[in-house]
Motif scaffolding. Structure first.
Motif, PDB file in Angstrom:
ATOM      1  N   LEU A 181      -5.702  94.551  55.821  1.00 39.45           N
ATOM      2  CA  LEU A 181      -4.854  94.567  54.266  1.00 39.45           C
ATOM      3  C   LEU A 181      -4.238  95.862  54.201  1.00 39.45           C
ATOM      4  O   LEU A 181      -2.782  95.750  53.874  1.00 39.45           O
ATOM      5  CB  LEU A 181      -5.869  94.484  53.122  1.00 39.45           C
ATOM      6  CG  LEU A 181      -5.328  94.880  51.964  1.00 39.45           C
ATOM      7  CD1 LEU A 181      -3.999  93.684  51.354  1.00 39.45           C
ATOM      8  CD2 LEU A 181      -6.454  95.081  50.720  1.00 39.45           C
ATOM      9  N   THR A 182      -4.666  97.026  54.506  1.00 41.95           N
ATOM     10  CA  THR A 182      -4.156  98.366  54.277  1.00 41.95           C
ATOM     11  C   THR A 182      -2.819  98.665  54.976  1.00 41.95           C
ATOM     12  O   THR A 182      -1.944  99.079  54.115  1.00 41.95           O
ATOM     13  CB  THR A 182      -5.193  99.476  54.763  1.00 41.95           C
ATOM     14  OG1 THR A 182      -6.311  99.067  54.334  1.00 41.95           O
ATOM     15  CG2 THR A 182      -4.859 100.529  54.409  1.00 41.95           C
ATOM     16  N   LEU A 187      -0.044  96.773  52.956  1.00 40.75           N
ATOM     17  CA  LEU A 187      -0.367  97.310  51.511  1.00 40.75           C
ATOM     18  C   LEU A 187       0.442  98.588  51.354  1.00 40.75           C
ATOM     19  O   LEU A 187       1.232  98.965  50.306  1.00 40.75           O
ATOM     20  CB  LEU A 187      -1.612  97.380  51.098  1.00 40.75           C
ATOM     21  CG  LEU A 187      -1.830  97.549  49.611  1.00 40.75           C
ATOM     22  CD1 LEU A 187      -1.021  96.640  48.569  1.00 40.75           C
ATOM     23  CD2 LEU A 187      -3.238  97.717  49.227  1.00 40.75           C
ATOM     24  N   MET A 211       2.143  91.484  54.365  1.00 40.11           N
ATOM     25  CA  MET A 211       0.943  91.371  53.766  1.00 40.11           C
ATOM     26  C   MET A 211       0.269  89.919  53.744  1.00 40.11           C
ATOM     27  O   MET A 211      -0.846  89.554  54.040  1.00 40.11           O
ATOM     28  CB  MET A 211       0.778  91.939  52.319  1.00 40.11           C
ATOM     29  CG  MET A 211      -0.405  91.902  51.394  1.00 40.11           C
ATOM     30  SD  MET A 211      -0.423  93.176  50.141  1.00 40.11           S
ATOM     31  CE  MET A 211       0.687  92.174  49.157  1.00 40.11           C
ATOM     32  N   VAL A 259      -3.029  88.581  55.703  1.00 37.60           N
ATOM     33  CA  VAL A 259      -4.417  88.452  54.921  1.00 37.60           C
ATOM     34  C   VAL A 259      -4.381  86.550  55.049  1.00 37.60           C
ATOM     35  O   VAL A 259      -5.562  86.359  54.889  1.00 37.60           O
ATOM     36  CB  VAL A 259      -4.027  88.423  53.313  1.00 37.60           C
ATOM     37  CG1 VAL A 259      -5.081  87.840  52.617  1.00 37.60           C
ATOM     38  CG2 VAL A 259      -4.066  90.002  53.251  1.00 37.60           C
ATOM     39  N   GLU A 295     -13.283  89.543  53.039  1.00 33.11           N
ATOM     40  CA  GLU A 295     -12.010  88.743  53.335  1.00 33.11           C
ATOM     41  C   GLU A 295     -11.678  87.888  52.079  1.00 33.11           C
ATOM     42  O   GLU A 295     -10.545  87.746  51.774  1.00 33.11           O
ATOM     43  CB  GLU A 295     -12.049  88.296  54.718  1.00 33.11           C
ATOM     44  CG  GLU A 295     -11.983  88.942  55.663  1.00 33.11           C
ATOM     45  CD  GLU A 295     -12.248  88.402  57.224  1.00 33.11           C
ATOM     46  OE1 GLU A 295     -11.953  86.973  57.185  1.00 33.11           O
ATOM     47  OE2 GLU A 295     -12.360  89.041  58.497  1.00 33.11           O
ATOM     48  N   VAL A 348     -10.452  89.989  49.084  1.00 33.41           N
ATOM     49  CA  VAL A 348      -9.191  90.224  49.098  1.00 33.41           C
ATOM     50  C   VAL A 348      -8.296  89.103  49.077  1.00 33.41           C
ATOM     51  O   VAL A 348      -6.991  89.293  48.675  1.00 33.41           O
ATOM     52  CB  VAL A 348      -8.818  91.010  50.779  1.00 33.41           C
ATOM     53  CG1 VAL A 348      -7.524  91.203  51.134  1.00 33.41           C
ATOM     54  CG2 VAL A 348      -9.921  92.314  50.740  1.00 33.41           C
ATOM     55  N   VAL A 396      -4.900  89.141  46.628  1.00 36.64           N
ATOM     56  CA  VAL A 396      -3.936  89.140  47.053  1.00 36.64           C
ATOM     57  C   VAL A 396      -2.959  87.646  46.552  1.00 36.64           C
ATOM     58  O   VAL A 396      -1.982  87.602  46.271  1.00 36.64           O
ATOM     59  CB  VAL A 396      -3.669  89.278  48.567  1.00 36.64           C
ATOM     60  CG1 VAL A 396      -2.393  89.125  49.163  1.00 36.64           C
ATOM     61  CG2 VAL A 396      -4.288  90.619  49.068  1.00 36.64           C
TER      62      VAL A 396
END
Length: 281
Positions: free
Chosen positions: A39-40, A43, A196, A200, A258, A261, A265
């Protein structure tokens, strides 16, 4: 932090960084440095230009909009952080405790983003330049993700973290050293929003991509996960330790991470995509 992996599941480089930079790293930093390829990286690729790049909106105004989004999610960690950042980045141009201190354009886009966040099917565009609206939507997208995760994982501000953390974020412009984010697949898109989405929901991970897409709102989510994912998407402030304990009977912490997230998202992208469609983008 409701998942132990976010406290102690980091790679060696991240553990060393955390140990030398702070005796008690902020929860947001610990989350961002956990599995940054998932993710990071996309993001932060989105966040840095959205919050500190060239824009119709000043840095202080963008922090005020971030704080306003946090209020909608009832996220004390983010409300306090962005109120302080509004003061730091705005140099007095906006009082975060008084919405009427912002210029009319900010108040108009703030109301628009509230609808985008809470009722994306009822969007009416404000009388603002389309580029300004697009920039505001990206600010909103970032914090619609982060606020949900901050609530879900139980972020708290500890003594001294508000002052030191906000000043570090402002000084470094929401950027992390590159070596901390290296590794894992690189998104194929120029747009970090699409990277992203790709990271994800498409990249192989501990959970099946179909399960992550279901957590985001598609059909097919197992019954045990349905109320949890719905809370992440629609009322993250209502999540409790008991919600996570219930999932622990069937899922490992990496999988819960996960799924959380993906739900956050997915909900944020639903709002963002609705705004983009309204703009005709």
């Amino acid at each position: 932090m409701r998942l132990s992996i976010l406290d102690n599941g980091h790679r060696l480089r991240a553990r060393l960084f955390l140990s030398v930079t702070s005796k008690q790293p902020p929860d947001i930093v610990k989350m961002l440095l956990y599995r940054p390829g998932f993710l990071t990286r996309p993001l932060l690729d989105l966040t840095a230009p959205a919050m500190r790049g060239p824009s119709y909106w000043t840095a202080g105004e963008r922090e005020f909009l971030a704080m306003s989004t946090a209020l909608l999610h009832e996220c004390p960690f983010c409300v306090d952080s962005h109120a302080e950042l509004t003061r730091i980045a705005g140099h007095g141009e906006i009082d975060p405790d008084r919405a009427d201190s912002a210029r009319p354009e900010v108040r108009a886009v703030r109301a628009f983003l509230e609808t985008v966040t809470l009722n994306p099917d009822q969007i009416v565009l404000p009388d603002l330049p389309p580029p300004a609206i697009r920039e505001a939507l990206r600010v909103n997208l970032v914090w619609n993700v982060v606020n949900r995760l901050a609530n879900a994982f139980g972020f708290v501000l500890r003594d001294g973290q508000l002052e030191s953390g906000t000043r570090a974020l402002h000084r470094f412009g929401y950027r992390f050293p590159g070596f901390l984010l290296a590794g894992g697949p690189v998104g194929p898109h120029e747009d970090p929003v699409e990277n992203m989405r790709y990271s994800v929901f498409t990249v192989p991970a501990m959970t099946d991509p179909a399960l992550r897409r279901a957590a985001a709102g598609e059909d097919g989510l197992p019954a045990l996960l349905q109320p949890f994912a719905a809370k992440v998407r629609d009322a993250s402030y209502r999540l409790t330790d008991a919600d996570f304990a219930e999932l622990a009977t069937e899922y490992r912490e990496d999988e819960v991470y996960e799924i959380t997230v993906a739900a956050a998202v997915g909900a944020a992208l639903r709002s963002y995509d609705a705004g983009q469609r309204k703009l005709g983008a």
